[in-house]
Each structure stands twice: as structure tokens, then as C-alpha cells.
Motif scaffolding. Structure first.
Motif, mmCIF file in Angstrom:
data_model
loop_
_atom_site.group_PDB
_atom_site.id
_atom_site.type_symbol
_atom_site.label_atom_id
_atom_site.label_comp_id
_atom_site.label_asym_id
_atom_site.label_seq_id
_atom_site.Cartn_x
_atom_site.Cartn_y
_atom_site.Cartn_z
ATOM 1 N N ALA A 112 0.826 -1.206 0.000
ATOM 2 C CA ALA A 112 0.000 0.000 0.000
ATOM 3 C C ALA A 112 0.864 1.261 0.000
ATOM 4 O O ALA A 112 0.567 2.222 -0.724
ATOM 5 C CB ALA A 112 -0.935 0.000 1.204
ATOM 6 N N ALA A 113 1.931 1.264 0.776
ATOM 7 C CA ALA A 113 2.823 2.422 0.799
ATOM 8 C C ALA A 113 3.449 2.648 -0.576
ATOM 9 O O ALA A 113 3.530 3.780 -1.056
ATOM 10 C CB ALA A 113 3.914 2.224 1.854
ATOM 11 N N HIS A 114 3.844 1.564 -1.227
ATOM 12 C CA HIS A 114 4.432 1.650 -2.566
ATOM 13 C C HIS A 114 3.409 2.212 -3.560
ATOM 14 O O HIS A 114 3.723 3.106 -4.353
ATOM 15 C CB HIS A 114 4.907 0.260 -2.997
ATOM 16 C CG HIS A 114 5.484 0.215 -4.359
ATOM 17 N ND1 HIS A 114 6.774 0.610 -4.647
ATOM 18 C CD2 HIS A 114 4.950 -0.185 -5.542
ATOM 19 C CE1 HIS A 114 7.009 0.447 -5.943
ATOM 20 N NE2 HIS A 114 5.913 -0.030 -6.507
ATOM 21 N N VAL A 115 2.185 1.700 -3.500
ATOM 22 C CA VAL A 115 1.129 2.147 -4.412
ATOM 23 C C VAL A 115 0.809 3.620 -4.167
ATOM 24 O O VAL A 115 0.717 4.411 -5.107
ATOM 25 C CB VAL A 115 -0.134 1.265 -4.254
ATOM 26 C CG1 VAL A 115 -1.342 1.888 -4.954
ATOM 27 C CG2 VAL A 115 0.133 -0.135 -4.802
ATOM 28 N N GLU B 185 0.723 6.807 -6.737
ATOM 29 C CA GLU B 185 -0.585 7.290 -7.206
ATOM 30 C C GLU B 185 -0.501 8.715 -7.720
ATOM 31 O O GLU B 185 -1.033 9.018 -8.795
ATOM 32 C CB GLU B 185 -1.610 7.246 -6.060
ATOM 33 C CG GLU B 185 -2.287 5.926 -5.881
ATOM 34 C CD GLU B 185 -3.303 5.962 -4.747
ATOM 35 O OE1 GLU B 185 -3.930 4.932 -4.533
ATOM 36 O OE2 GLU B 185 -3.467 7.010 -4.092
ATOM 37 N N SER B 186 0.175 9.562 -6.974
ATOM 38 C CA SER B 186 0.246 10.972 -7.365
ATOM 39 C C SER B 186 1.034 11.176 -8.655
ATOM 40 O O SER B 186 0.878 12.179 -9.335
ATOM 41 C CB SER B 186 0.868 11.802 -6.241
ATOM 42 O OG SER B 186 2.186 11.365 -5.985
ATOM 43 N N GLN B 187 1.864 10.208 -8.998
ATOM 44 C CA GLN B 187 2.654 10.288 -10.230
ATOM 45 C C GLN B 187 1.960 9.588 -11.390
ATOM 46 O O GLN B 187 2.524 9.463 -12.467
ATOM 47 C CB GLN B 187 4.021 9.643 -9.997
ATOM 48 C CG GLN B 187 4.796 10.259 -8.852
ATOM 49 C CD GLN B 187 5.916 9.354 -8.362
ATOM 50 O OE1 GLN B 187 6.128 8.262 -8.878
ATOM 51 N NE2 GLN B 187 6.632 9.807 -7.354
ATOM 52 N N ALA C 169 -6.255 5.771 -8.173
ATOM 53 C CA ALA C 169 -6.538 6.087 -6.771
ATOM 54 C C ALA C 169 -7.303 4.983 -6.057
ATOM 55 O O ALA C 169 -7.232 4.856 -4.848
ATOM 56 C CB ALA C 169 -7.308 7.397 -6.682
ATOM 57 N N ASP C 170 -8.045 4.170 -6.789
ATOM 58 C CA ASP C 170 -8.827 3.107 -6.152
ATOM 59 C C ASP C 170 -8.203 1.722 -6.363
ATOM 60 O O ASP C 170 -8.901 0.719 -6.449
ATOM 61 C CB ASP C 170 -10.264 3.122 -6.677
ATOM 62 C CG ASP C 170 -10.339 2.905 -8.190
ATOM 63 O OD1 ASP C 170 -9.287 2.935 -8.866
ATOM 64 O OD2 ASP C 170 -11.459 2.696 -8.692
#
Length: 100
Positions: free
Chosen positions: A51-54, A58-60, A65-66
Motif C-alpha cells: 500500500a505504501a508503494h502504491v 498514485e500521485s505520479q 486512486a482506487d
């Protein structure tokens, strides 16, 4: 994704993680662990790493986002999930043991 797991779990990470799939907004991590309470705890830790990696990407635009994250045990049926990412609350959750 595999680089994130290798960074967190070291060079022998492939012994625990049989396959990592990213497809259509779903990240699935298949482990070599037998189902049970210990696997659920380990699955939660792995889910947090993924989750931290994802979320970092996400912002890049690297992940939607989901994005769903599912951590699986060695079993191949529908009850093999030990942890998942709750996309609404943005946190990992353990699955029930599925005891009948």
C-alpha cells in the motif's frame, strides 16, 4: 512492485512471494504461506508495504486512486485471502479465517 518487496524483505523474498500480479487496478500478491492466524498477521504487514508503494506512485499516475490490494495464501480457492486494502478507508484489513 517487486522492487519494493525485495527492498523490504531482502534478496530471499521470492521464497515467500510466489507471484506478484498488477492488472486492471488490482495488485495481487501470492505467498507460499499456509492459511492461519500467523499468515493473516504476515499478510497485513505485506499489505502495508504494498500500500505504501502504491500510494507513493498514485500521485505520479503510476496507479489509479482506487487500486485494490489482495494478499493471498498458498491456497488457490476463493478463501485464500489473508489481507486486503480497504480503498474507502485507505487502510489494510485482515480477512476472517473463514472457519466453518
Amino acid at each position: 512492485m517487486e522492487a519494493a518487496l525485495a527492498e523490504k524483505y531482502g534478496s530471499g523474498w521470492r521464497g515467500d512471494f510466489v507471484e506478484v500480479m498488477v492488472h486492471d487496478g488490482i495488485v495481487s500478491v501470492f505467498t507460499s504461506w499456509a492459511p492461519g492466524e500467523d499468515a493473516r498477521h504476515r499478510g497485513m504487514a505485506v499489505c502495508g508495504t504494498v500500500a505504501a508503494h502504491v500510494q507513493e506512485r498514485e500521485s505520479q499516475g503510476g496507479f489509479p486512486a482506487d487500486t485494490q490490494i489482495i494478499i493471498h495464501t498458498e491456497e488457490s480457492d476463493s478463501s485464500d485471502r489473508m489481507a486486503y486494502f480497504d480503498v474507502v478507508e485507505k487502510k489494510c484489513r485482515p480477512t476472517s479465517l473463514g472457519l466453518v
